[in-house]
Design an enzyme around this catalytic site. Structure first.
Site, PDB file in Angstrom:
ATOM      1  N   ASP A 119      -4.339   6.755   2.610  1.00  0.00           N
ATOM      2  CA  ASP A 119      -4.790   5.481   2.071  1.00  0.00           C
ATOM      3  C   ASP A 119      -6.276   5.357   2.422  1.00  0.00           C
ATOM      4  OD1 ASP A 119      -5.410   2.504   2.117  1.00  0.00           O
ATOM      5  OD2 ASP A 119      -3.361   2.455   1.359  1.00  0.00           O
TER       6      ASP A 119
ATOM      7  N   HIS B 154       0.797  -1.226   0.000  1.00  0.00           N
ATOM      8  CA  HIS B 154       0.000   0.000   0.000  1.00  0.00           C
ATOM      9  C   HIS B 154       0.831   1.278   0.000  1.00  0.00           C
ATOM     10  CE1 HIS B 154      -4.336  -1.165   0.715  1.00  0.00           C
ATOM     11  NE2 HIS B 154      -3.717  -2.315   0.641  1.00  0.00           N
TER      12      HIS B 154
END
Length: 456
Positions: free
Chosen positions: A120, A21
């Site tokens: 995120d 990520h």
């Protein structure tokens, strides 16, 4: 007129420090930072995550500053081996750990207030933090449009499955035709945490809440391009305040130079065009031992030249003498520069787990795929590769067997079906490059994003 120092933009960037990520988020931030040197980007992640993507450099670029936040693991804590235990500890520490980091970053920037939180998308609790601070929240979804759509529609999907179950149908085969752009996929293609797996786990609840929260965001950013999933994106644009595709990031964002062994590229130079099978299942997962054995047997039986990226510790599962017998036709290495490999003219097919970054790299390399997914959005991606975009196939019977591997390689490298898929993926490659061109859709969306995050 020169702006007062503390009135210049200061963007807080919040990474989810697990899996793959953090790196795509950093790629996005580097591009933003390269276009406006008046903005400070404070990048927050755990020490372990930051070390993996920055190394020992604590200032990534002139206007990107790196901060370590608490990972939620108490001092002296002994891990029990529970699945995703480290993720659960981190989630429990969030968002308090980020708030502490904000205080340090504001002080070290000379009092520059944070004007935007770019995070995120997994970090849904940031929506409330941004609201408390009176700043914009811009979540970044590192994967494709289909997977964030299924999280948005989770409640609807569960209701459909529950209602269908009462009518006695096979829910695994139920088509997702009630979600725009997904009529070719079924319930069995969905990620864990929607209708499969432990729906009460902390991680499943995180994904459910994320799907509910993203409509509150100032904008949702995706590492994709509009031409890839137009039906899904048209729907998301109605559901979100703004939905901005800014990818594929591997075509637009500067990345660190490859420092590993590039001997595989020289090996590829000696192979025939579109003849090589490239095999890699990412950095997180690997097929179970019996599938690794079967894959090796299938490669040897097929006689297809192959480049296989596999960790050294997993070679114990390869058949005795396999490496020696195939040294003339194959190359087995622990690492490859994947984008460069997929862009090489000799690579004819990519056998992959179907992770989003790998799918995008295969599209931008113009290489069709054989997908053997394991978890997360990989099944969903494999479904789009095979049934929607028609640029690849799923591994026969969903697993790797000797006969399945030889048959799949034959389909992709020697038959008209494979040639057709190569033409399809090359067309998508052209669309991807057009999207990131000066007048392309991703470039336009990126300019909107830049304006959003720098607005005071």
């Amino acid at each position: 007129m020169t702006k007062i120092s503390n009135k210049k933009p200061h963007v807080a960037v919040l990474a989810f420090p697990f899996g793959t990520h953090a790196a795509p988020l950093l790629h996005l931030v580097r591009k933003l930072a390269s276009l406006d040197d008046l903005v400070i980007f404070s990048f927050f992640s755990t020490a372990k995550s930051n070390a993996s993507i920055f190394g020992h450099v604590r200032v990534a670029d002139n206007n990107i500053r790196v901060y370590d936040i608490e990972d939620g693991v108490p001092e002296g804590y002994v891990f029990t081996g529970k699945h995703q235990e480290d993720i659960e500890l981190f989630i429990k520490a969030t968002p308090t750990n980020f708030k502490k980091g904000f205080e340090v970053a504001v002080e070290e920037s000379g009092g520059r207030s944070i004007n935007c939180i770019l995070s995120d998308a997994f970090l849904w609790e940031v929506a409330d933090v941004a609201e408390e601070m009176g700043v914009s929240w811009v979540p970044f979804w590192t994967a494709g449009a289909s997977s964030i759509s299924t999280h948005f529609y989770t409640d609807l999907i569960r209701k459909k499955v529950e209602a269908g179950g009462q009518n006695g149908y096979n829910k695994e085969e139920e088509p997702l035709d009630f979600i725009p752009g997904m009529s070719s996929l079924c319930i069995r293609d969905l990620q864990e945490g929607i209708v499969k797996g432990n729906l009460d786990s902390l991680f499943s609840r995180l994904l459910l809440q994320m799907g509910k929260m993203v409509p509150r965001a100032t904008a949702v950013v995706l590492n994709s391009f509009e031409e890839l999933d137009p039906l899904i994106l048209d729907d998301l644009k109605e559901k979100f305040q703004q939905c901005l595709t800014v990818g594929p990031l591997n075509l637009t964002s500067p990345s660190a130079p490859d420092t590993g062994d590039n001997s595989c590229i020289k090996w590829l130079d000696d192979q025939k065009p579109a003849s090589v099978a490239y095999i890699s299942f990412g950095t997180v997962m690997a097929p179970p031992p019996h599938e690794l054995t079967a894959l090796a047997q299938g490669l040897e039986a097929s006689g297809v030249p192959f480049l296989w990226s596999i960790k050294d510790k997993l070679k114990v599962h390869l058949p005795d003498g396999f490496l020696a017998r195939t040294k003339e036709s194959g190359m087995v290495v622990p690492w490859v520069p994947q984008s460069q490999v997929l862009g090489h003219k000799s690579v004819g097919v990519f056998m992959t787990h179907g992770g989003w970054n790998s799918v995008l790299e295969s599209i931008t390399g113009g290489v069709p795929m054989i997908c053997r997914p394991f978890f997360g959005d990989q099944r969903l991606n494999a479904g789009f590769v095979s049934s929607v975009w028609e640029i690849g196939i799923r591994a026969t019977d969903g697993t790797l067997t000797k006969d399945g591997v030889t048959g799949d390689l034959d389909r992709m490298l020697s038959r008209k079906e494979g040639h057709f898929m190569r033409e399809k993926v090359e067309a998508l490659n052209e669309q991807a490059n057009q999207a990131v061109s000066t007048e392309g859709s991703s470039t336009r969306n990126f300019n909107v994003l830049l304006e959003l995050v720098t607005k005071i």
